[in-house]
Design a protein around this motif. Structure first.
Motif, mmCIF file in Angstrom:
data_model
loop_
_atom_site.group_PDB
_atom_site.id
_atom_site.type_symbol
_atom_site.label_atom_id
_atom_site.label_comp_id
_atom_site.label_asym_id
_atom_site.label_seq_id
_atom_site.Cartn_x
_atom_site.Cartn_y
_atom_site.Cartn_z
ATOM 1 N N GLY A 10 0.807 -1.219 0.000
ATOM 2 C CA GLY A 10 0.000 0.000 0.000
ATOM 3 C C GLY A 10 0.838 1.266 0.000
ATOM 4 O O GLY A 10 0.387 2.310 -0.473
ATOM 5 N N ILE A 11 2.053 1.173 0.541
ATOM 6 C CA ILE A 11 2.943 2.344 0.533
ATOM 7 C C ILE A 11 3.208 2.771 -0.902
ATOM 8 O O ILE A 11 3.114 3.955 -1.240
ATOM 9 C CB ILE A 11 4.279 2.041 1.258
ATOM 10 C CG1 ILE A 11 4.030 1.796 2.742
ATOM 11 C CG2 ILE A 11 5.276 3.187 1.046
ATOM 12 C CD1 ILE A 11 5.251 1.298 3.496
ATOM 13 N N TRP A 12 3.526 1.812 -1.751
ATOM 14 C CA TRP A 12 3.903 2.148 -3.127
ATOM 15 C C TRP A 12 2.707 2.629 -3.924
ATOM 16 O O TRP A 12 2.855 3.505 -4.778
ATOM 17 C CB TRP A 12 4.602 0.957 -3.782
ATOM 18 C CG TRP A 12 5.788 0.591 -2.955
ATOM 19 C CD1 TRP A 12 5.974 -0.539 -2.217
ATOM 20 C CD2 TRP A 12 6.933 1.416 -2.693
ATOM 21 N NE1 TRP A 12 7.158 -0.477 -1.533
ATOM 22 C CE2 TRP A 12 7.774 0.714 -1.798
ATOM 23 C CE3 TRP A 12 7.330 2.683 -3.127
ATOM 24 C CZ2 TRP A 12 8.974 1.230 -1.341
ATOM 25 C CZ3 TRP A 12 8.535 3.195 -2.658
ATOM 26 C CH2 TRP A 12 9.338 2.467 -1.782
ATOM 27 N N LYS A 13 1.513 2.090 -3.627
ATOM 28 C CA LYS A 13 0.310 2.576 -4.309
ATOM 29 C C LYS A 13 0.066 4.044 -3.951
ATOM 30 O O LYS A 13 -0.287 4.854 -4.806
ATOM 31 C CB LYS A 13 -0.901 1.731 -3.911
ATOM 32 C CG LYS A 13 -0.859 0.329 -4.461
ATOM 33 C CD LYS A 13 -2.038 -0.486 -3.959
ATOM 34 C CE LYS A 13 -1.916 -1.929 -4.406
ATOM 35 N NZ LYS A 13 -2.970 -2.768 -3.837
ATOM 36 N N ARG A 14 0.254 4.387 -2.689
ATOM 37 C CA ARG A 14 0.079 5.777 -2.271
ATOM 38 C C ARG A 14 1.208 6.662 -2.797
ATOM 39 O O ARG A 14 0.993 7.805 -3.174
ATOM 40 C CB ARG A 14 0.009 5.854 -0.750
ATOM 41 C CG ARG A 14 -1.276 5.306 -0.183
ATOM 42 C CD ARG A 14 -1.232 5.200 1.333
ATOM 43 N NE ARG A 14 -2.484 4.741 1.884
ATOM 44 C CZ ARG A 14 -2.821 3.472 2.026
ATOM 45 N NH1 ARG A 14 -1.979 2.517 1.653
ATOM 46 N NH2 ARG A 14 -3.994 3.136 2.540
ATOM 47 N N ILE A 65 9.733 13.002 2.021
ATOM 48 C CA ILE A 65 8.649 13.289 2.963
ATOM 49 C C ILE A 65 7.314 12.758 2.435
ATOM 50 O O ILE A 65 6.436 12.395 3.223
ATOM 51 C CB ILE A 65 8.570 14.777 3.376
ATOM 52 C CG1 ILE A 65 8.180 15.687 2.236
ATOM 53 C CG2 ILE A 65 9.885 15.210 4.020
ATOM 54 C CD1 ILE A 65 7.841 17.116 2.661
ATOM 55 N N ALA A 66 7.161 12.675 1.107
ATOM 56 C CA ALA A 66 5.958 12.056 0.540
ATOM 57 C C ALA A 66 5.957 10.562 0.840
ATOM 58 O O ALA A 66 4.918 9.982 1.172
ATOM 59 C CB ALA A 66 5.878 12.312 -0.962
ATOM 60 N N LEU A 67 7.127 9.922 0.740
ATOM 61 C CA LEU A 67 7.231 8.497 1.095
ATOM 62 C C LEU A 67 6.958 8.289 2.586
ATOM 63 O O LEU A 67 6.349 7.291 2.977
ATOM 64 C CB LEU A 67 8.610 7.949 0.725
ATOM 65 C CG LEU A 67 8.869 7.775 -0.764
ATOM 66 C CD1 LEU A 67 10.341 7.405 -1.007
ATOM 67 C CD2 LEU A 67 7.953 6.707 -1.344
ATOM 68 N N ALA A 68 7.389 9.230 3.402
ATOM 69 C CA ALA A 68 7.099 9.146 4.841
ATOM 70 C C ALA A 68 5.597 9.167 5.070
ATOM 71 O O ALA A 68 5.061 8.363 5.850
ATOM 72 C CB ALA A 68 7.785 10.288 5.593
ATOM 73 N N LEU A 69 4.915 10.081 4.386
ATOM 74 C CA LEU A 69 3.454 10.153 4.533
ATOM 75 C C LEU A 69 2.796 8.876 4.021
ATOM 76 O O LEU A 69 1.895 8.337 4.675
ATOM 77 C CB LEU A 69 2.900 11.366 3.792
ATOM 78 C CG LEU A 69 1.379 11.522 3.864
ATOM 79 C CD1 LEU A 69 0.909 11.711 5.307
ATOM 80 C CD2 LEU A 69 0.914 12.664 2.979
ATOM 81 N N ALA A 70 3.242 8.374 2.869
ATOM 82 C CA ALA A 70 2.677 7.132 2.329
ATOM 83 C C ALA A 70 2.856 5.986 3.318
ATOM 84 O O ALA A 70 1.959 5.153 3.492
ATOM 85 C CB ALA A 70 3.336 6.800 0.987
ATOM 86 N N THR A 71 3.996 5.955 3.984
ATOM 87 C CA THR A 71 4.274 4.913 4.978
ATOM 88 C C THR A 71 3.308 5.008 6.151
ATOM 89 O O THR A 71 2.769 3.997 6.611
ATOM 90 C CB THR A 71 5.739 5.030 5.463
ATOM 91 O OG1 THR A 71 6.599 4.901 4.334
ATOM 92 C CG2 THR A 71 6.083 3.958 6.472
ATOM 93 N N VAL A 72 3.065 6.213 6.622
ATOM 94 C CA VAL A 72 2.143 6.414 7.745
ATOM 95 C C VAL A 72 0.708 6.106 7.313
ATOM 96 O O VAL A 72 -0.051 5.480 8.057
ATOM 97 C CB VAL A 72 2.278 7.839 8.316
ATOM 98 C CG1 VAL A 72 1.126 8.186 9.241
ATOM 99 C CG2 VAL A 72 3.607 7.977 9.043
ATOM 100 N N LEU A 73 0.335 6.532 6.112
ATOM 101 C CA LEU A 73 -1.021 6.268 5.629
ATOM 102 C C LEU A 73 -1.287 4.779 5.439
ATOM 103 O O LEU A 73 -2.446 4.344 5.434
ATOM 104 C CB LEU A 73 -1.279 7.019 4.316
ATOM 105 C CG LEU A 73 -1.430 8.526 4.431
ATOM 106 C CD1 LEU A 73 -1.500 9.162 3.042
ATOM 107 C CD2 LEU A 73 -2.658 8.885 5.258
ATOM 108 N N ASN A 74 -0.237 3.994 5.290
ATOM 109 C CA ASN A 74 -0.387 2.544 5.132
ATOM 110 C C ASN A 74 -0.702 1.846 6.459
ATOM 111 O O ASN A 74 -1.119 0.702 6.468
ATOM 112 C CB ASN A 74 0.876 1.954 4.509
ATOM 113 C CG ASN A 74 0.670 0.549 4.002
ATOM 114 O OD1 ASN A 74 -0.208 0.315 3.188
ATOM 115 N ND2 ASN A 74 1.461 -0.382 4.494
ATOM 116 N N GLU A 75 -0.489 2.542 7.555
ATOM 117 C CA GLU A 75 -0.772 1.975 8.879
ATOM 118 C C GLU A 75 -2.270 2.076 9.176
ATOM 119 O O GLU A 75 -2.964 2.911 8.608
ATOM 120 C CB GLU A 75 0.037 2.721 9.939
ATOM 121 C CG GLU A 75 1.539 2.565 9.794
ATOM 122 C CD GLU A 75 1.990 1.112 9.917
ATOM 123 O OE1 GLU A 75 1.595 0.453 10.886
ATOM 124 O OE2 GLU A 75 2.732 0.651 9.032
#
Length: 170
Positions: A10-14, A65-75
């Motif tokens: 889901g991280i990569w999709k976001r 920082i976009a990858l950081a957000l994607a990582t958090v949104l995957n939780e």
């Protein structure tokens, strides 16, 4: 038996939409209000990087920082995650607005304090991200370091150019 394996797909999709959105937003902010003749005439400190470096560093930082957000949104969604995402949005809006304050309005002294607000908000965001997913917090660290450098640079420009700042409104 439950499977505790983390699914990070889901991280990569976001990231596929978040990274371009943040990089393009930051680029438009910089292009819309970037260095001009006024800025070139200001006294700069000896540690001022060459201008081309900003065009390399900022897209890389925006990507992280976009990858950081994607990582958090995957939780899983929790109030902690929602608050962290909200804080991330606030720091990004402040970030995008800085170019206008410094270059557009030429309010370099206000931009100095504006940048301090970005540093504080981004640090609080990174702290929240660390608690949710350490990887997301670590992805914010290079951005924080660059923001601290940018604050130092902005402060030096203010100090080297007394009277050069214009009022933000008026």
């Amino acid at each position: 038996m439950t499977d505790t394996t983390r699914d990070d797909r889901g991280i990569w999709k976001r990231a596929l939409w978040l990274v371009p959105l943040v990089v393009i937003g930051g680029s438009l902010s910089g292009i819309g209000f970037g260095p001009d003749q006024w800025y070139s005439e200001l006294e700069k400190p000896p540690f001022q990087p060459p201008s081309y470096l900003f065009g390399i560093v900022w897209p890389a930082l925006y990507t992280m920082i976009a990858l950081a957000l994607a990582t958090v949104l995957n939780e899983p969604r929790t109030s902690q995650r929602d608050q962290a995402v909200g804080m991330w949005i606030v720091q990004l809006v402040l970030n995008f607005a800085w170019s206008y304050v410094f270059f557009g309005a030429k309010a370099i002294d206000v931009a100095q304090w504006h940048l301090l607000a970005i540093v504080i908000t981004a640090a609080l965001t990174a702290g929240r991200f660390f608690r949710i997913r350490p990887l997301a917090g670590w992805l914010m660290v290079p951005y924080l370091l660059w923001l601290i450098f940018a604050y130092t640079l902005n402060s030096a420009i203010v100090d080297l150019n007394p009277g050069a700042a214009r009022p933000l409104f008026g």
